[in-house]
Design an enzyme around this catalytic site. Sequence first.
Site, PDB file in Angstrom:
ATOM      1  N   LYS A  70       0.805  -1.237   0.000  1.00 14.85           N
ATOM      2  CA  LYS A  70       0.000   0.000   0.000  1.00 14.85           C
ATOM      3  C   LYS A  70       0.834   1.282   0.000  1.00 14.85           C
ATOM      4  O   LYS A  70       0.426   2.280  -0.592  1.00 14.85           O
ATOM      5  CB  LYS A  70      -0.942   0.015   1.207  1.00 14.85           C
ATOM      6  CG  LYS A  70      -2.119  -0.927   1.087  1.00 14.85           C
ATOM      7  CD  LYS A  70      -3.080  -0.715   2.269  1.00 14.85           C
ATOM      8  CE  LYS A  70      -4.330  -1.541   2.105  1.00 14.85           C
ATOM      9  NZ  LYS A  70      -5.358  -1.189   3.102  1.00 14.85           N
ATOM     10  N   ASP A 107     -10.168   3.384   2.229  1.00 10.99           N
ATOM     11  CA  ASP A 107     -10.348   2.702   3.517  1.00 10.99           C
ATOM     12  C   ASP A 107     -11.132   3.564   4.509  1.00 10.99           C
ATOM     13  O   ASP A 107     -12.039   3.078   5.183  1.00 10.99           O
ATOM     14  CB  ASP A 107      -8.997   2.320   4.128  1.00 10.99           C
ATOM     15  CG  ASP A 107      -8.375   1.098   3.467  1.00 10.99           C
ATOM     16  OD1 ASP A 107      -9.132   0.268   2.927  1.00 10.99           O
ATOM     17  OD2 ASP A 107      -7.140   0.968   3.488  1.00 10.99           O
TER      18      ASP A 107
END
Length: 278
Positions: A70, A107
């Site tokens: 990520k 997220d």
Amino acid sequence: MSEERIPLAGVIGSPIAHSRSPAVHGHWLKKYGIQGYYVPMHIERPDLREAIRTLPKLGFIGVNVTIPHKEEVLEMADLVTDRAALIGAANTLIFRKDGKIHADNTDGYGFIENIRQGAPDWEPDIGPAVVFGAGGAARAVIASLLEVGVPEILLTNRTKNRAEALKGDFGKKVTVVDWVQAGNILEDAKTVVNTTSLGMDGAAEFRVPLDGLRKGTLVTDLVYTPLNTQLLLEAEERGCQTVDGLGMLLHQAAPAFERWFGVRPEVDEELRNVALSA
């Protein structure tokens, strides 16, 4: 997108076999009658750059990104959204027609939408939030909580210097509390979030004493295996509102699917059942 090329999307990580994202996106592709595929891809760190360069040539229009890639994919992107920059990580890449890579992080969006769906009367601005953990998920949670008006975040992590690093990035609304004192900060909390792996199947138990939890406090756990963690079960016994972590996975997937395939998908009970049986 051109008619002759079937659009491909997927998720990259290491490991990746456990991911429920293929089931989620596969369900949506079928539901909305879209001719496309979503593929799980196990890619090791040394191969990441080459893979990201190659995927668009193979017909991929984008990918989700999970551990441990990520942070690194953010450096490969040509365009980075403000929220991905703030969090310092990306979970969604869009491969644009002009060859540029667009990085986003959904997220935090997924986290907030999950709470709003599970606890529609939640009021983020009425008091402080306690956040357990200081990893990548915590960064997304803190950014989104501040964005929706939580006045103060009490942050606690087993390794204190990681929590201090987050405070350095997010500023004076974040207060770091020693892990051994974690049970003592729950009384004033209106929102409590576990972003650690504690309580997950196969991980250590969540052992913070919860005596201080007040009735009506919103408690949510990012862990969704098991769906009802010990934290959520005990919070429910104490009269708290609880929201499990599965919805975050589902809601964070929706903006990516829309960007790739042009349809805003619905997060409903049918989808939850698909994800649970994956």
